[in-house]
Design an enzyme around this catalytic site. Structure first.
Site, PDB file in Angstrom:
ATOM      1  N   CYS A 116      -8.914   8.314  65.905  1.00  9.67           N
ATOM      2  CA  CYS A 116      -8.333   8.826  66.374  1.00  9.67           C
ATOM      3  C   CYS A 116      -6.520   8.667  66.141  1.00  9.67           C
ATOM      4  O   CYS A 116      -5.397   9.247  65.247  1.00  9.67           O
ATOM      5  CB  CYS A 116      -7.727   9.351  67.696  1.00  9.67           C
ATOM      6  SG  CYS A 116      -8.145   7.651  68.631  1.00  9.67           S
ATOM      7  N   HIS A 161      -6.493   8.840  74.080  1.00 11.25           N
ATOM      8  CA  HIS A 161      -6.641   8.986  72.076  1.00 11.25           C
ATOM      9  C   HIS A 161      -5.477   9.938  72.514  1.00 11.25           C
ATOM     10  O   HIS A 161      -4.780   9.914  73.151  1.00 11.25           O
ATOM     11  CB  HIS A 161      -7.889  10.351  73.441  1.00 11.25           C
ATOM     12  CG  HIS A 161      -8.147  11.853  71.946  1.00 11.25           C
ATOM     13  ND1 HIS A 161      -8.898  10.918  70.460  1.00 11.25           N
ATOM     14  CD2 HIS A 161      -7.650  13.012  71.752  1.00 11.25           C
ATOM     15  CE1 HIS A 161      -9.075  11.569  70.288  1.00 11.25           C
ATOM     16  NE2 HIS A 161      -8.863  13.111  69.998  1.00 11.25           N
ATOM     17  N   HIS A 164      -5.744  15.921  64.912  1.00 12.33           N
ATOM     18  CA  HIS A 164      -6.654  14.434  65.502  1.00 12.33           C
ATOM     19  C   HIS A 164      -8.329  14.397  64.834  1.00 12.33           C
ATOM     20  O   HIS A 164      -9.033  15.626  64.533  1.00 12.33           O
ATOM     21  CB  HIS A 164      -6.651  15.120  66.992  1.00 12.33           C
ATOM     22  CG  HIS A 164      -8.219  16.104  67.422  1.00 12.33           C
ATOM     23  ND1 HIS A 164      -8.523  15.206  68.716  1.00 12.33           N
ATOM     24  CD2 HIS A 164      -8.212  16.920  67.273  1.00 12.33           C
ATOM     25  CE1 HIS A 164      -9.447  16.382  69.253  1.00 12.33           C
ATOM     26  NE2 HIS A 164      -9.255  17.876  68.298  1.00 12.33           N
TER      27      HIS A 164
END
Length: 361
Positions: free
Chosen positions: A275, A323, A335
């Site tokens: 990510c 994240h 993402h």
């Protein structure tokens, strides 16, 4: 619900539907938005686990991947620091080599002066000057002696300073080696944690039948859709009207070009990403370097209110900032979700938002 909100919800629904349809062997129909009713059958022929059981499995798998993501951040940070320490050690070694060469040169110059004095009969310059009868030669000699004394003092001072620098470089190198080893240990520990968490999640997935895996994916998408709908229902999208900066636009273009590439923990492209590897590389492509990990991005980059965000900004998710996704407008992000998934478009509110940061503020 206004038109932008409807359009965003529809877009997220389409992404979810296309993901399910892409699974091999799946019927060409939209996923059922409601879980099928549980049926109890007596005898040994029991049905697949009911939705409640699958939901518990989904939450367990999600928790394991979240823990793997947090460990991945720790791994990436340790890796980044290890590389930095290695570079510092190389730099210090180069400086130490230069310093040692300089000391050798200074020693040679001092030796040359001593040899010159020996050839002059061992008499110091002051004694030799006393034997000169010519006044002009005497004055010239005085000047040379003064210059020689200054040169000697400068030589000694430079030699002393260079030796002190070498000692400092050596001390710094030792400290960098200690930190290097410390970060290597952290990196290896995080690597083991990542592998263990991913292995545990996949072990749970391997126990499920093909139909159950498809249903599990539907439950995952439905949970994301509910969270996104709730976020949109708050009216937040009516307040978000920011336009991307030039660098933000370039970052979004880079992220968009990575759609479909697989998530791999620790990866920074070009074939795969995690990510924060995706977001850091996107902003590097836009001409601005940012921290490598989502936690460092949250800690070090300027924070802004959600209502003020614009395309290119980074949304940090979960309480531990484990994240990150890039906001691309209209309530959506790009993402890299987790192992087993590809870089994709998702609802900006489909996960728990911690906050928003702006790399080019």
């Amino acid at each position: 619900m206004n038109r932008r909100r409807c359009a965003t919800a529809a877009a997220i629904s389409l992404v979810c539907a296309l993901t399910v349809l892409a699974l091999p062997g799946h019927a060409l129909a939209a996923p059922d938005p409601q879980p099928p009713a549980s049926v109890t059958v007596p005898g040994p022929m029991a049905p697949p686990p009911p939705s409640a059981s699958l939901e518990a499995v989904r939450l367990q798998i999600d928790a394991l991947y979240r823990q793997a993501a947090s460990a991945t951040d720790a791994y990436n940070l340790a890796k980044e620091r290890t590389e930095k320490q290695s570079a510092e050690i190389v730099k210090l070694a180069q400086e130490m080599a230069k310093g040692q060469a300089r000391i050798e040169d200074l020693k040679n110059r001092a030796g040359a002066a001593a040899r010159a004095q020996y050839r002059a009969g061992g008499l110091p310059p002051e004694a030799q000057l006393a034997l000169v009868d010519d006044p002009q030669l005497f004055l010239d000699g005085v000047g040379r002696i003064q210059q020689g004394q200054k040169a000697t003092k400068d030589l000694i001072a430079e030699l002393t300073q260079t030796q002190a620098d070498l000692a400092a470089y050596s001390k710094d190198a030792s400290a960098h080696w200690e930190r290097l080893e410390e970060n290597r240990l952290k990196q290896e520990k995080a690597r083991k944690q990542i592998k263990a968490k991913i292995a545990a999640a996949r072990k749970l997935e391997d126990k499920l039948e093909k139909e159950e895996l498809q249903r599990l994916l539907q439950l995952e998408q439905q949970a994301q859709y509910r969270a996104q709908s709730q976020w949109l229902d708050s009216g937040i999208l009516d307040e978000i009207n920011g336009r991307a900066s030039e660098q933000g636009r370039k970052a979004v273009e880079f992220a968009t070009a990575q759609l479909g590439k697989p998530y791999v923990w620790g990866a920074e492209g070009p074939g795969s990403y995690d990510c924060s590897g995706l977001t850091s590389q996107a902003w590097a492509a836009a001409g601005r370097g940012i921290p490598r990990t989502s936690q460092e991005q949250w800690r070090l980059l300027p924070r802004i209110a959600i209502k003020d965000m614009r395309p290119g900004d980074l949304i940090i998710y979960h309480a531990d900032a484990s994240h990150v996704g890039m906001y691309v407008g209209d309530g959506a992000i790009i993402h890299a979700p987790r192992p087993g998934r590809n870089v994709t478009v998702a609802g900006a509110g489909s996960m728990s938002i911690l906050g928003v940061v702006r790399p080019d503020k």
